[in-house]
Write a protein that holds these residues in place. Structure first.
Motif, mmCIF file in Angstrom:
data_model
loop_
_atom_site.group_PDB
_atom_site.id
_atom_site.type_symbol
_atom_site.label_atom_id
_atom_site.label_comp_id
_atom_site.label_asym_id
_atom_site.label_seq_id
_atom_site.Cartn_x
_atom_site.Cartn_y
_atom_site.Cartn_z
ATOM 1 N N MET A 1 72.145 46.520 -11.666
ATOM 2 C CA MET A 1 70.768 46.760 -11.371
ATOM 3 C C MET A 1 70.410 48.235 -11.608
ATOM 4 O O MET A 1 69.332 48.528 -12.126
ATOM 5 C CB MET A 1 70.527 46.346 -9.901
ATOM 6 C CG MET A 1 69.106 46.345 -9.542
ATOM 7 S SD MET A 1 68.316 45.023 -10.423
ATOM 8 C CE MET A 1 66.893 44.819 -9.517
ATOM 9 N N THR A 2 71.298 49.121 -11.225
ATOM 10 C CA THR A 2 71.068 50.547 -11.412
ATOM 11 C C THR A 2 71.029 50.893 -12.893
ATOM 12 O O THR A 2 70.195 51.696 -13.334
ATOM 13 C CB THR A 2 72.189 51.356 -10.718
ATOM 14 O OG1 THR A 2 72.277 50.949 -9.360
ATOM 15 C CG2 THR A 2 71.916 52.830 -10.777
ATOM 16 N N ALA A 3 71.892 50.267 -13.676
ATOM 17 C CA ALA A 3 71.915 50.520 -15.123
ATOM 18 C C ALA A 3 70.597 50.073 -15.757
ATOM 19 O O ALA A 3 70.063 50.746 -16.644
ATOM 20 C CB ALA A 3 73.098 49.810 -15.765
ATOM 21 N N LEU A 4 70.070 48.968 -15.316
ATOM 22 C CA LEU A 4 68.795 48.478 -15.842
ATOM 23 C C LEU A 4 67.659 49.427 -15.478
ATOM 24 O O LEU A 4 66.791 49.718 -16.294
ATOM 25 C CB LEU A 4 68.526 47.069 -15.305
ATOM 26 C CG LEU A 4 67.324 46.338 -15.873
ATOM 27 C CD1 LEU A 4 67.450 46.179 -17.381
ATOM 28 C CD2 LEU A 4 67.150 45.000 -15.218
ATOM 29 N N LEU A 5 67.656 49.919 -14.272
ATOM 30 C CA LEU A 5 66.645 50.873 -13.835
ATOM 31 C C LEU A 5 66.735 52.177 -14.635
ATOM 32 O O LEU A 5 65.714 52.732 -15.051
ATOM 33 C CB LEU A 5 66.805 51.145 -12.330
ATOM 34 C CG LEU A 5 65.771 52.073 -11.713
ATOM 35 C CD1 LEU A 5 64.378 51.472 -11.821
ATOM 36 C CD2 LEU A 5 66.118 52.359 -10.269
ATOM 37 N N ILE A 6 67.917 52.651 -14.895
ATOM 38 C CA ILE A 6 68.099 53.865 -15.701
ATOM 39 C C ILE A 6 67.635 53.624 -17.132
ATOM 40 O O ILE A 6 66.984 54.477 -17.746
ATOM 41 C CB ILE A 6 69.582 54.318 -15.646
ATOM 42 C CG1 ILE A 6 69.904 54.838 -14.253
ATOM 43 C CG2 ILE A 6 69.860 55.398 -16.695
ATOM 44 C CD1 ILE A 6 71.364 55.175 -14.044
#
Length: 140
Positions: A1-6
């Motif tokens: 999820m964090t990778a997608l947000l970044i």
């Protein structure tokens, strides 16, 4: 999820950078065409003065009223209209309906010019429509 947000954040920043750079490129292009049109306007005024100096005025031809120029690359066109001739001795301006008699010989021969420069439909102009106008009092 964090990778997608970044990834979304980075793509937003990249789109913002592309938008700002495209605005900068458009501004540089507009500034270039504006300065070229201003220079052509000044050149048209000087060429109009030369045309007036070289025009043979006699009793049948009257006076020069309109002068047109097109730039050598075809990007700009200039239309100069002589609004007034100022003559101390009206014999120097025979059959000229736009000549005005003046009281001093210091201003004899002055002309009032209205010069308008506009862009043509040249593809080199990038479909930019510009029109510059200047009214000047010149001494040929």
């Amino acid at each position: 999820m964090t990778a997608l947000l970044i990834l979304v954040l980075l793509s937003f920043l990249l789109m913002l950078i592309l938008k700002v750079s495209s605005i900068g490129v458009k501004h540089v292009g507009d500034t270039y065409i504006n300065s070229q049109a201003e220079l052509f306007l000044q050149s048209s005024i000087e060429n109009s003065i030369m045309a007036i100096e070289g025009y043979e005025r006699n009793s049948s031809s009257g006076c020069l009223k309109h002068i047109n120029f097109i730039s050598s690359d075809g990007r700009f066109e200039s239309n100069t209209t002589v609004l007034r001739y100022y003559c101390y001795d009206m014999n120097d301006c025979p059959n000229c309906d736009i000549a005005v008699k003046i009281d001093t010989d210091k201003s004899h021969g002055n002309v009032l010019l209205n010069t308008m420069v506009s862009t043509t439909s040249s593809p080199r102009n990038g479909n930019k429509k510009l029109r510059f106008s200047r009214v000047t009092l010149q001494k040929p």
